[in-house]
Design an enzyme around this catalytic site. Structure first.
Site, PDB file in Angstrom:
ATOM      1  CB  SER A   1      13.711 -27.077 -51.161  1.00 48.92           C
ATOM      2  OG  SER A   1      13.214 -26.178 -50.279  1.00 48.92           O
TER       3      SER A   1
ATOM      4  CB  THR B   1       7.762 -25.428 -54.608  1.00 47.52           C
ATOM      5  OG1 THR B   1       8.361 -26.394 -55.304  1.00 47.52           O
ATOM      6  CG2 THR B   1       7.616 -24.050 -55.201  1.00 47.52           C
TER       7      THR B   1
ATOM      8  CB  THR C   1      11.319 -25.459 -56.408  1.00 47.38           C
ATOM      9  OG1 THR C   1      11.484 -26.796 -55.647  1.00 47.38           O
ATOM     10  CG2 THR C   1      11.151 -25.839 -57.904  1.00 47.38           C
TER      11      THR C   1
ATOM     12  NE  ARG D   1      10.565 -33.956 -60.888  1.00 45.32           N
ATOM     13  CZ  ARG D   1      10.102 -33.089 -60.234  1.00 45.32           C
ATOM     14  NH1 ARG D   1      10.765 -32.126 -59.795  1.00 45.32           N
ATOM     15  NH2 ARG D   1       8.943 -32.990 -59.642  1.00 45.32           N
ATOM     16  CB  VAL D   2      11.006 -29.905 -65.756  1.00 46.56           C
ATOM     17  CG1 VAL D   2      10.096 -28.635 -65.541  1.00 46.56           C
ATOM     18  CG2 VAL D   2      12.204 -29.618 -66.470  1.00 46.56           C
ATOM     19  N   GLY D   3       9.561 -30.253 -62.644  1.00 46.20           N
ATOM     20  CA  GLY D   3       8.514 -30.492 -61.963  1.00 46.20           C
ATOM     21  C   GLY D   3       7.423 -29.290 -62.257  1.00 46.20           C
ATOM     22  CG  ASP D   4       4.677 -28.450 -59.256  1.00 44.40           C
ATOM     23  OD1 ASP D   4       5.786 -29.221 -58.894  1.00 44.40           O
ATOM     24  OD2 ASP D   4       3.957 -27.630 -58.602  1.00 44.40           O
TER      25      ASP D   4
ATOM     26  CB  THR E   1       4.626 -27.197 -52.044  1.00 42.96           C
ATOM     27  OG1 THR E   1       5.985 -27.727 -51.910  1.00 42.96           O
ATOM     28  CG2 THR E   1       3.648 -27.198 -51.113  1.00 42.96           C
ATOM     29  N   GLY E   2       5.066 -29.999 -53.513  1.00 42.41           N
ATOM     30  CA  GLY E   2       4.934 -31.354 -53.159  1.00 42.41           C
ATOM     31  C   GLY E   2       5.297 -32.034 -54.687  1.00 42.41           C
TER      32      GLY E   2
ATOM     33  N   GLY F   1       5.712 -32.792 -57.888  1.00 40.69           N
ATOM     34  CA  GLY F   1       5.072 -31.937 -59.246  1.00 40.69           C
ATOM     35  C   GLY F   1       4.591 -33.016 -59.835  1.00 40.69           C
TER      36      GLY F   1
HETATM   37  N1  ASP Z   1       6.918 -28.959 -56.712  1.00 40.22           N
HETATM   38  C1  ASP Z   1       8.211 -29.257 -56.895  1.00 40.22           C
HETATM   39  C2  ASP Z   1       8.789 -30.080 -57.907  1.00 40.22           C
HETATM   40  O1  ASP Z   1       7.908 -31.205 -58.135  1.00 40.22           O
HETATM   41  C3  ASP Z   1       8.970 -29.877 -55.451  1.00 40.22           C
HETATM   42  C4  ASP Z   1       8.530 -29.492 -54.345  1.00 40.22           C
HETATM   43  O2  ASP Z   1       7.539 -28.473 -54.039  1.00 40.22           O
HETATM   44  O3  ASP Z   1       8.720 -30.143 -53.230  1.00 40.22           O
HETATM   45  O4  ASP Z   1       9.672 -30.023 -58.453  1.00 40.22           O
END
Ligand code: ASP
Length: 335
Positions: free
Chosen positions: A90, A192, A210, A220-223, A243-244, A246
């Site tokens: 990841s 992450t 991450t 795509r871009v996350g948090d 994490t999780g 985003g």
């Molecule tokens: N937070 C990250 C994202 O959304 C992914 C993750 O932490 O699992 O890109």
């Protein structure tokens, strides 16, 4: 994956107010808060905490802290351990690709002075967190994306390399075969590596890195590279990293929210819980089908962590002890 060898360890030093929140009277909560203040005074520095079960990463950060290194160096070097580990799917090299087979990395870093740097959609460079640090220290900007980020990295001495491994190639092939495929919460689409440290001077820094959601849409871009969402550090108050999924963290500006709640007097545990409540209590929230987890630390070294689902954990290295601590979670209370 090793970080998912969750050790059932409930010896968390945070205060379990929220697990019993609905059962406690106001005066009992006040009593708990008072005893938490005593705990705060006892909290030992330095310390480092990280999302998930990453003892090698926290050990590296601890080594830096023990040598009187800065929290900033500690979090960068800790995150680099996971970026270089190809069994960690990841982050960094060997991170999961998007649905077109590209591995695109997001990372950010923030120091005690509130300076920050981030990279978005970075390809072909393993140590995204270090590129983010260079953005912070050597540019007038906060965020570099895509090709520009890659060119900046190369100009600053980073080597381009193929981040794919046999594992990532096989994973994409099998994802493409399963047309209605849904990644399994905590298992396939999250992780992450977020890290927060307080050094022997009492200064706080944080970082996260991450490859984002596995098999995400191209672009795509996350948090994680978004300051305030994936990470926030306020050296007067504390820090938080997420994490999780985003998208849900971005919609609630999660890490900034946690730190601001701490500024208003909440303990890290309470603040993480409130931020998770903001997500699950949104109208039409589909929270049963996604995971979000926060870890936080306040200026005194008191820590907290909370997630929507079971299975999230935090690694903490403090007082010469490197341990994985299972986090409390929202669905336990609501079931
Ligand atoms: N937070 C990250 C994202 O959304 C992914 C993750 O932490 O699992 O890109």
């Amino acid at each position: 994956m090793k970080r998912r060898n969750f050790i059932k360890n409930t010896a968390i030093t945070t205060i379990g107010i929220a697990t019993t929140r609905n059962l406690l009277s106001c005066s009992e909560i006040e009593e708990k808060k008072k005893s938490a203040i005593t705990d705060k005074e006892k909290a030992s520095l330095p310390l480092v905490i990280a999302t998930w079960n990453v003892p090698n990463a926290t050990a590296k950060a601890w080594e830096v802290l023990q040598a009187n290194g800065s929290a900033l160096d500690a979090v960068e070097q800790g995150c680099m351990v996971e970026e270089a580990d190809i069994t960690n799917s990841s982050v960094g090299k060997g991170g999961m690709p998007d649905r077109d087979g590209r591995i695109t990395l997001d990372a950010c870093i923030m120091n005690k002075d509130g300076d920050c740097g981030s990279v978005v959609y970075l390809q072909n460079i393993t140590h995204a967190v270090s590129v983010a640090r260079k953005v912070m220290e050597h540019t007038p900007h906060v965020m570099l994306a895509g090709k520009g980020a890659e060119e900046f990295a190369v100009a600053n001495g980073f080597e381009k390399e193929d981040l794919q491994t046999d594992n990532t190639r096989k994973a994409l092939e099998s994802w493409l075969i399963k047309s209605q495929y849904e990644p399994v919460i905590n298992i396939e689409n999250h992780d992450t590596i977020g890290m927060l440290a307080i050094d022997t001077n009492g200064d706080i820094s944080g970082a996260c890195t991450t490859s984002g959601l596995a098999f995400k849409m191209a672009g795509r871009v996350g948090d994680s590279p978004i300051i305030g969402s994936g990470l926030f550090v306020d050296n007067e108050v504390g820090a938080c990293v997420a994490t999780g999924l985003g998208e849900e963290v971005v919609k609630t500006v999660g890490s900034f929210l946690v730190v601001e709640l701490m500024r208003q007097g909440k303990l890290p545990q309470e603040a993480c819980e409130e931020a998770i409540h903001r997500i699950v209590s949104k109208p039409n929230s589909d929270y049963k089908n996604f995971q979000v987890g926060y870890i936080a630390v306040n200026k005194s070294g008191v820590v907290g962590s909370y997630s929507i689902h079971d299975g999230f954990s935090m690694t903490r290295y403090q007082v010469n002890k490197n341990e994985n601590v299972q986090s409390d979670y929202y669905l336990k209370q609501s079931s």
